[in-house]
Design an enzyme around this catalytic site. Sequence first.
Site, PDB file in Angstrom:
ATOM      1  N   HIS A  37     -12.974  52.646 105.820  1.00  0.00           N
ATOM      2  CA  HIS A  37     -13.968  52.232 106.817  1.00  0.00           C
ATOM      3  C   HIS A  37     -14.915  53.376 107.157  1.00  0.00           C
ATOM      4  CE1 HIS A  37     -10.435  49.568 107.992  1.00  0.00           C
ATOM      5  NE2 HIS A  37     -11.376  48.686 107.727  1.00  0.00           N
ATOM      6  N   ARG A 189      -3.226  47.396 106.309  1.00  0.00           N
ATOM      7  CA  ARG A 189      -1.876  46.849 106.191  1.00  0.00           C
ATOM      8  C   ARG A 189      -0.876  47.854 105.617  1.00  0.00           C
ATOM      9  NH1 ARG A 189      -5.150  42.248 105.347  1.00  0.00           N
ATOM     10  NH2 ARG A 189      -4.437  40.406 106.495  1.00  0.00           N
TER      11      ARG A 189
END
Length: 286
Positions: A37, A189
């Site tokens: 990100h 995750r």
Amino acid sequence: MRTVRTVAALREALAPHRAAGQRIGLVPTMGALHEGHLSLVRAARADSDVVVVSVFVNPTQFDDPNDLAAYPRTEAADVALAAAAGADLVFAPEPAELYPRGYATTVAVTGPLAESLEGAQRGRAHFDGVATVVTKLLLAVAPDAAWFGAKDAQQVVVVRRVVADLGIPVRIEVGPTVRDADGLAMSSRNVRLGPADRTRALALSRALRAVQDALGGGADVPAARDAGLTELATEGIDPEYLALVDPDTLEPAEPGRPVLVLVAARVGPVRLIDTVTVTPDAPGAL
């Protein structure tokens, strides 16, 4: 750096910058920010005068309520990381802000772009949720450009289709997949992987590399796919899919054309995806 929680506050904060003709960049995220990100935030920072990072765990794109409940939520850390990477605004709405009482509109992409691969595994509502929330974010921010990660390759194809079909005036930019030193693609995750499953998960990137090497060595599509499946089998992983498709249409790959290789598999309690694009003249390296 400022955090806003409503579309009205977001538009108010951006109004002076828009009036001054400044370039606005958007990085949509579901939070739990990692280096993947942050690489997109830095890319947006280099291209834009104002950078908005959205942090919103979108409930409409989850097919599994348990996956939605388990998705990590780390807003305070996300805001700090976004600011350090160059964000000016974080848009962190509550679900009711984007899906208020009586909400009844869905943006849907029909056909194989949204109904194959992830769409087939997670249900057609998955990409309806993606298309709808991205459309809402683009309308709320009205950015000049929005940044997405290459790992979510099918999502990028769907978003580009939405933008083209609805005539949304935004440039879609795609940043490369960021990997840990051992090759595992970064994902929010990954924190749910225990040590043994973390080691097993490395088979996904090895499988992509095996496909890549096979194609680079002149193998046809079925043989290259078999090479990837063999690598996954070494860790006892039975993938939901290992597909070789056209990067633009998601139709089966054809000889002499770029090939998008996608894999999805459950490793322990975690569902992981990964991807690589192989071009005939430059197979590249994973």
